[in-house]
Scaffold this motif. Structure first.
Motif, PDB file in Angstrom:
ATOM      1  N   GLY B  72      -7.950   8.275   2.967  1.00 52.31           N
ATOM      2  CA  GLY B  72      -7.121   8.120   4.162  1.00 52.31           C
ATOM      3  C   GLY B  72      -5.903   9.022   4.146  1.00 52.31           C
ATOM      4  N   SER B  73      -5.530   9.469   2.942  1.00 49.99           N
ATOM      5  CA  SER B  73      -4.412  10.411   2.815  1.00 49.99           C
ATOM      6  C   SER B  73      -4.621  11.185   1.509  1.00 49.99           C
ATOM      7  CB  SER B  73      -3.077   9.666   2.768  1.00 49.99           C
ATOM      8  OG  SER B  73      -3.019   8.843   1.630  1.00 49.99           O
ATOM      9  N   ALA B  74      -3.802  12.178   1.305  1.00 55.23           N
ATOM     10  CA  ALA B  74      -3.958  12.994   0.094  1.00 55.23           C
ATOM     11  C   ALA B  74      -3.732  12.161  -1.169  1.00 55.23           C
ATOM     12  CB  ALA B  74      -2.989  14.168   0.124  1.00 55.23           C
ATOM     13  N   GLU B  75      -2.873  11.123  -1.051  1.00 56.82           N
ATOM     14  CA  GLU B  75      -2.612  10.246  -2.197  1.00 56.82           C
ATOM     15  C   GLU B  75      -2.863   8.798  -1.770  1.00 56.82           C
ATOM     16  OE1 GLU B  75       1.405  11.256  -2.953  1.00 56.82           O
ATOM     17  OE2 GLU B  75       0.870  13.291  -3.520  1.00 56.82           O
ATOM     18  N   PRO B  76      -4.120   8.353  -1.826  1.00 61.01           N
ATOM     19  CA  PRO B  76      -4.411   6.989  -1.344  1.00 61.01           C
ATOM     20  C   PRO B  76      -3.944   5.888  -2.294  1.00 61.01           C
ATOM     21  CG  PRO B  76      -6.421   8.044  -2.127  1.00 61.01           C
ATOM     22  CD  PRO B  76      -5.340   9.076  -2.219  1.00 61.01           C
ATOM     23  N   PHE B  77      -3.668   6.221  -3.545  1.00 58.06           N
ATOM     24  CA  PHE B  77      -3.249   5.197  -4.517  1.00 58.06           C
ATOM     25  C   PHE B  77      -1.729   5.074  -4.548  1.00 58.06           C
ATOM     26  CE2 PHE B  77      -7.386   6.567  -6.164  1.00 58.06           C
ATOM     27  CZ  PHE B  77      -8.003   5.342  -6.367  1.00 58.06           C
ATOM     28  N   VAL B  78      -1.270   3.850  -4.822  1.00 60.73           N
ATOM     29  CA  VAL B  78       0.167   3.626  -5.018  1.00 60.73           C
ATOM     30  C   VAL B  78       0.434   3.700  -6.520  1.00 60.73           C
ATOM     31  CG1 VAL B  78       2.059   1.961  -4.786  1.00 60.73           C
ATOM     32  CG2 VAL B  78       0.342   2.154  -2.982  1.00 60.73           C
ATOM     33  N   ASP B  79       1.324   4.592  -6.901  1.00 64.26           N
ATOM     34  CA  ASP B  79       1.656   4.730  -8.325  1.00 64.26           C
ATOM     35  C   ASP B  79       2.310   3.457  -8.844  1.00 64.26           C
ATOM     36  OD1 ASP B  79       0.663   7.221  -8.688  1.00 64.26           O
ATOM     37  OD2 ASP B  79       2.527   8.260  -8.242  1.00 64.26           O
ATOM     38  N   GLY B  80       1.810   2.953  -9.945  1.00 64.45           N
ATOM     39  CA  GLY B  80       2.448   1.803 -10.601  1.00 64.45           C
ATOM     40  C   GLY B  80       2.023   0.447 -10.062  1.00 64.45           C
ATOM     41  N   ALA B  83      -2.848  -0.857  -5.844  1.00 63.52           N
ATOM     42  CA  ALA B  83      -2.954  -0.846  -4.376  1.00 63.52           C
ATOM     43  C   ALA B  83      -3.429   0.525  -3.921  1.00 63.52           C
ATOM     44  CB  ALA B  83      -1.604  -1.178  -3.748  1.00 63.52           C
ATOM     45  N   PHE B  84      -4.179   0.519  -2.815  1.00 64.10           N
ATOM     46  CA  PHE B  84      -4.712   1.776  -2.290  1.00 64.10           C
ATOM     47  C   PHE B  84      -5.155   1.549  -0.849  1.00 64.10           C
ATOM     48  CE2 PHE B  84      -7.832  -0.513  -4.844  1.00 64.10           C
ATOM     49  CZ  PHE B  84      -8.882  -0.715  -3.951  1.00 64.10           C
ATOM     50  N   THR B  85      -5.452   2.636  -0.182  1.00 64.71           N
ATOM     51  CA  THR B  85      -5.959   2.509   1.193  1.00 64.71           C
ATOM     52  C   THR B  85      -7.460   2.788   1.193  1.00 64.71           C
ATOM     53  OG1 THR B  85      -5.307   4.791   1.593  1.00 64.71           O
ATOM     54  CG2 THR B  85      -3.820   3.099   2.377  1.00 64.71           C
ATOM     55  N   ILE B  86      -8.159   2.100   2.095  1.00 62.01           N
ATOM     56  CA  ILE B  86      -9.596   2.341   2.255  1.00 62.01           C
ATOM     57  C   ILE B  86      -9.890   2.662   3.723  1.00 62.01           C
ATOM     58  CG2 ILE B  86     -10.392   0.993   0.279  1.00 62.01           C
ATOM     59  CD1 ILE B  86     -11.018  -1.306   2.212  1.00 62.01           C
ATOM     60  N   VAL B  87     -10.939   3.438   3.911  1.00 58.12           N
ATOM     61  CA  VAL B  87     -11.327   3.872   5.262  1.00 58.12           C
ATOM     62  C   VAL B  87     -12.754   3.387   5.511  1.00 58.12           C
ATOM     63  CG1 VAL B  87     -11.700   5.893   6.734  1.00 58.12           C
ATOM     64  CG2 VAL B  87      -9.822   5.887   5.095  1.00 58.12           C
ATOM     65  N   ASP B  88     -13.016   3.056   6.749  1.00 59.15           N
ATOM     66  CA  ASP B  88     -14.370   2.613   7.148  1.00 59.15           C
ATOM     67  C   ASP B  88     -15.405   3.659   6.717  1.00 59.15           C
ATOM     68  OD1 ASP B  88     -16.717   2.001   8.703  1.00 59.15           O
ATOM     69  OD2 ASP B  88     -15.417   0.703   9.908  1.00 59.15           O
ATOM     70  N   PRO B  89     -16.479   3.218   6.073  1.00 63.11           N
ATOM     71  CA  PRO B  89     -17.489   4.190   5.598  1.00 63.11           C
ATOM     72  C   PRO B  89     -18.131   5.012   6.711  1.00 63.11           C
ATOM     73  CG  PRO B  89     -17.821   2.056   4.570  1.00 63.11           C
ATOM     74  CD  PRO B  89     -16.793   1.854   5.634  1.00 63.11           C
ATOM     75  N   LYS B  90     -18.005   4.543   7.969  1.00 59.43           N
ATOM     76  CA  LYS B  90     -18.629   5.296   9.072  1.00 59.43           C
ATOM     77  C   LYS B  90     -17.852   6.584   9.393  1.00 59.43           C
ATOM     78  CE  LYS B  90     -16.148   3.231  12.928  1.00 59.43           C
ATOM     79  NZ  LYS B  90     -16.027   2.127  13.809  1.00 59.43           N
ATOM     80  N   VAL B  91     -16.574   6.647   8.948  1.00 61.32           N
ATOM     81  CA  VAL B  91     -15.758   7.840   9.234  1.00 61.32           C
ATOM     82  C   VAL B  91     -16.157   8.946   8.247  1.00 61.32           C
ATOM     83  CG1 VAL B  91     -13.422   8.775   9.419  1.00 61.32           C
ATOM     84  CG2 VAL B  91     -13.863   6.381  10.025  1.00 61.32           C
ATOM     85  N   PRO B  92     -16.603  10.089   8.793  1.00 53.36           N
ATOM     86  CA  PRO B  92     -17.027  11.148   7.868  1.00 53.36           C
ATOM     87  C   PRO B  92     -15.847  11.899   7.257  1.00 53.36           C
ATOM     88  CG  PRO B  92     -17.265  11.866  10.139  1.00 53.36           C
ATOM     89  CD  PRO B  92     -16.743  10.460  10.193  1.00 53.36           C
ATOM     90  N   TYR B  93     -16.079  12.406   6.057  1.00 51.29           N
ATOM     91  CA  TYR B  93     -15.061  13.266   5.408  1.00 51.29           C
ATOM     92  C   TYR B  93     -15.738  14.588   5.037  1.00 51.29           C
ATOM     93  CZ  TYR B  93     -17.248  11.095   1.300  1.00 51.29           C
ATOM     94  OH  TYR B  93     -18.153  10.622   0.381  1.00 51.29           O
ATOM     95  N   SER B 132       0.013  -2.429 -12.118  1.00 51.49           N
ATOM     96  CA  SER B 132      -0.777  -1.503 -12.935  1.00 51.49           C
ATOM     97  C   SER B 132      -1.563  -0.619 -11.963  1.00 51.49           C
ATOM     98  CB  SER B 132      -1.721  -2.302 -13.831  1.00 51.49           C
ATOM     99  OG  SER B 132      -2.613  -1.435 -14.479  1.00 51.49           O
ATOM    100  N   GLY B 133      -1.692   0.635 -12.297  1.00 55.51           N
ATOM    101  CA  GLY B 133      -2.401   1.556 -11.397  1.00 55.51           C
ATOM    102  C   GLY B 133      -3.844   1.132 -11.182  1.00 55.51           C
ATOM    103  N   ALA B 134      -4.323   1.241  -9.937  1.00 51.04           N
ATOM    104  CA  ALA B 134      -5.685   0.791  -9.622  1.00 51.04           C
ATOM    105  C   ALA B 134      -6.743   1.635 -10.326  1.00 51.04           C
ATOM    106  CB  ALA B 134      -5.902   0.852  -8.108  1.00 51.04           C
ATOM    107  N   ARG B 135      -6.447   2.908 -10.529  1.00 53.11           N
ATOM    108  CA  ARG B 135      -7.445   3.765 -11.198  1.00 53.11           C
ATOM    109  C   ARG B 135      -7.810   3.203 -12.565  1.00 53.11           C
ATOM    110  NH1 ARG B 135      -6.976   9.239  -8.999  1.00 53.11           N
ATOM    111  NH2 ARG B 135      -5.065   9.397  -7.809  1.00 53.11           N
ATOM    112  N   GLU B 136      -6.749   2.869 -13.335  1.00 55.81           N
ATOM    113  CA  GLU B 136      -6.976   2.368 -14.692  1.00 55.81           C
ATOM    114  C   GLU B 136      -7.505   0.942 -14.666  1.00 55.81           C
ATOM    115  OE1 GLU B 136      -3.874   3.594 -13.764  1.00 55.81           O
ATOM    116  OE2 GLU B 136      -4.335   5.628 -14.436  1.00 55.81           O
ATOM    117  N   LEU B 137      -6.937   0.129 -13.771  1.00 58.94           N
ATOM    118  CA  LEU B 137      -7.296  -1.288 -13.738  1.00 58.94           C
ATOM    119  C   LEU B 137      -8.746  -1.496 -13.297  1.00 58.94           C
ATOM    120  CD1 LEU B 137      -5.896  -4.175 -13.979  1.00 58.94           C
ATOM    121  CD2 LEU B 137      -5.814  -4.115 -11.493  1.00 58.94           C
ATOM    122  N   LEU B 138      -9.156  -0.754 -12.263  1.00 61.80           N
ATOM    123  CA  LEU B 138     -10.476  -0.985 -11.676  1.00 61.80           C
ATOM    124  C   LEU B 138     -11.492   0.091 -12.018  1.00 61.80           C
ATOM    125  CD1 LEU B 138      -9.185  -1.883  -8.085  1.00 61.80           C
ATOM    126  CD2 LEU B 138      -9.624  -3.473  -9.947  1.00 61.80           C
TER     127      LEU B 138
END
Lengths: 384, 173
Positions: B72-80, B83-93, B132-138
């Motif tokens: 959804g943005s260049a930095e979808p994750f929140v540092d620290g 939390a993050f943003t997700i986009v509907d899978p129907k939206v193409p990238y 805790s960062g979502a990348r590491e946690l999840l």
């Protein structure tokens, strides 16, 4: 057995003109190195100390890394104030600074001026920008501006043109200078600050460029980031001020790399000039060197003596260049796209400059000396 | 003398820097190899709805299971924070062959993102975001497809946030 120390020293005195010319050439090279390293160190320092790790900047997600392009709704400041728990509050004042920031043509009274950086602020700004100190005059009232220490350098104007009581013109309005401020060498020092409402009226804008907020002790910038992610309708992003200036550091990395490349080029040119001079100096002393070998001095001892001469000359040139750099170059303001900064002849610059100087002495002396000593004593004694 | 002090400090700095890096690498490595935390589930929760549909139908405080692609943005994750943003899978990238360095910012379809984006924050038992960062946690990254289960938070502007307690990470295709 080594040659006496005095032998090398006296040799330098024996040919005063050649010694003076060599000294001048070496000192010029080292000064050039000081200028380039001072430029890099000044730029790095300006960006490094501009950020406060407790300050978070909130601006438009669409403006990439450039706050000047940012436009956010004026109500953002009130929303942030109401929504965030981690903003520092003292005596009922939330340390949250709404700001309008842009580069615009600024004209000074003496018809000078250029592209300046103007920041419209409220009285809360100094509570958030904690490095800012009013060094002369007072806080600007309506129709007035406060100028940073390096604003004149940024505009290419004289200090007198931005003295207290003078008038500057931008965005179709005239503004009286009410004060001068410093910011500990940070980027704000090249800016002009005025009243936010006045600046919005002059620019016919009701929006803001950014909101800067000071975090309370123990609070984290991630709370602000989360707010920006949740309020997708506002299209905001949050970044700590130190991270913002770190990205600018990255932005200017090619400039820094190029500047270090110039240091290498200037040093290489100096080494070749030094080699040329030392070749000339040693070529005229072939008989003298052969005589020294004939009376029993070993080639290594003569080589060491020649290197000693080169190093003495180079060290003297480095000291001379260092003295000139510290007295005339250090603190000189340089205009740059992001504002202005000062050349900084610090310990690193001195280390690099003097290191290059001494290297010139050693590398300049060795090849001609080795060439001269390689010939046989009998042939060298007959050299003209 | 000051020069000598500077050189010593520089040497200590280099050594300290090296050891810090080792620690960071070790930590990251451990976290990425073992992402199974209490928030990650092994089986996909049933009845997941895409983000766009949820933005129209879901109300505040309603339990919701949402599926979306991290971006959804260049930095979808929140540092620290987890939390993050997700986009509907129907939206193409941007497709990989288009050479876009950050396809997760949906740069070519930003107009569609506005109505098809939601924020996910992983919350603990007391309802606070996990620090805790979502990348590491999840063990997720940009463009990972996730199914999150939690409670919806709506505001008057139509923004949707899910305070999630469970996350299922769909295996990449």
């Amino acid at each position: 057995m080594l040659l006496p120390w005095e032998y090398g020293v006296r040799n330098l005195m024996r040919r005063p003109l050649r010694t003076t010319l060599t000294l001048s050439a070496l000192a010029t090279v080292v000064i050039l190195v000081f200028v380039v390293v001072g430029f890099i160190r000044g730029l790095e320092r300006s960006l490094a100390i501009s950020g406060d790790e407790d300050v978070v900047l909130v601006y438009s997600v669409n403006s990439e890394e450039n706050i000047e392009n940012s436009s956010i709704a004026a109500r953002t400041a009130a929303l942030l104030s109401a929504s965030l728990q981690g903003t520092w509050k003292r005596f009922g004042v939330t340390h949250l600074s709404p700001e309008l920031y842009l580069g615009t043509r600024v004209r000074t009274g003496d018809d000078g001026g250029g592209l300046g950086l103007v920041r419209g602020v409220t009285r809360v700004a100094p509570l958030v920008r904690r490095d800012v100190r009013i060094v002369e005059g007072r806080w600007p009232q309506s129709g007035e501006v406060m100028v940073g220490k390096l604003a004149s350098a940024k505009l290419g104007a004289t200090d007198e043109a931005l003295a207290i009581g003078q008038t500057v013109h931008f965005e179709g309005e005239s503004w009286r200078v009410s004060g001068r401020f410093s910011a500990g060498g940070g980027a704000y020092e090249s800016e002009i600050w005025c009243n936010l409402a006045d600046f919005q009226t002059a620019t016919q804008r009701q929006d803001l460029s950014l909101v800067a907020l000071l975090l309370a002790p123990g609070a984290a910038a991630s709370e602000v980031s989360l707010f920006c992610k949740q309020r997708t309708d506002l299209e905001l992003r949050a970044i700590s001020e130190t991270a913002y200036y770190a990205t600018l550091q990255q932005h200017y990395k090619p400039v820094r790399v190029l500047a270090w490349f110039v240091v290498v080029l200037v040093s290489a040119a100096g080494v070749f000039a030094g080699l040329n001079m030392m070749y000339g100096a040693v070529a005229g002393r072939i008989r003298e060197l052969a005589t020294l070998q004939a009376i029993g001095y070993r080639r290594r001892a003569i080589l060491i003596s020649l290197i000693q001469e080169g190093m003495l000359l180079a060290a003297a040139a480095s000291l001379l260049a260092g003295a000139i750099a510290l007295t005339t170059l250090n603190g000189v303001a340089v205009r740059f796209t992001m504002g202005a900064f000062t050349l900084r002849i610090d310990s690193v610059a001195i280390l690099v400059g003097c290191g290059v100087g001494i290297l010139l002495g050693v590398l300049g002396a060795m090849p001609p000396a080795l060439k001269a000593l390689r010939q046989s004593v009998a042939i060298s004694l007959k050299a003209v | 003398m000051r020069m000598l002090q500077f050189m010593c400090l520089a040497a200590v700095g280099v050594l300290a820097g090296c050891s810090d890096q080792d620690v960071a690498q070790t930590t990251t490595s451990d976290a990425t190899t073992d992402p199974a935390t209490s928030y990650v589930v092994d089986s996909e929760p049933a009845g997941a709805i895409p983000v766009g549909e949820a933005r129209e139908a879901v109300e505040d405080e309603q339990a919701v299971t949402l599926v979306g692609t991290i971006g959804g943005s260049a930095e979808p994750f929140v540092d620290g924070l987890a939390a993050f943003t997700i986009v509907d899978p129907k939206v193409p990238y941007c497709a990989e062959e288009e050479g876009c360095p950050t396809p997760w910012d949906y740069c070519c379809t930003q107009d569609q993102v506005k109505d098809n984006i939601a924020t996910v924050k992983i919350v603990d038992d007391s309802g606070n975001p996990v620090a805790s960062g979502a990348r590491e946690l999840l063990g997720v990254k940009e463009l990972s497809t996730v199914v999150v289960d939690g409670k919806a938070e709506r505001d008057e502007q139509g923004n949707l946030t899910v305070a999630a307690t469970q996350v299922y990470v769909r295996p990449s295709e």
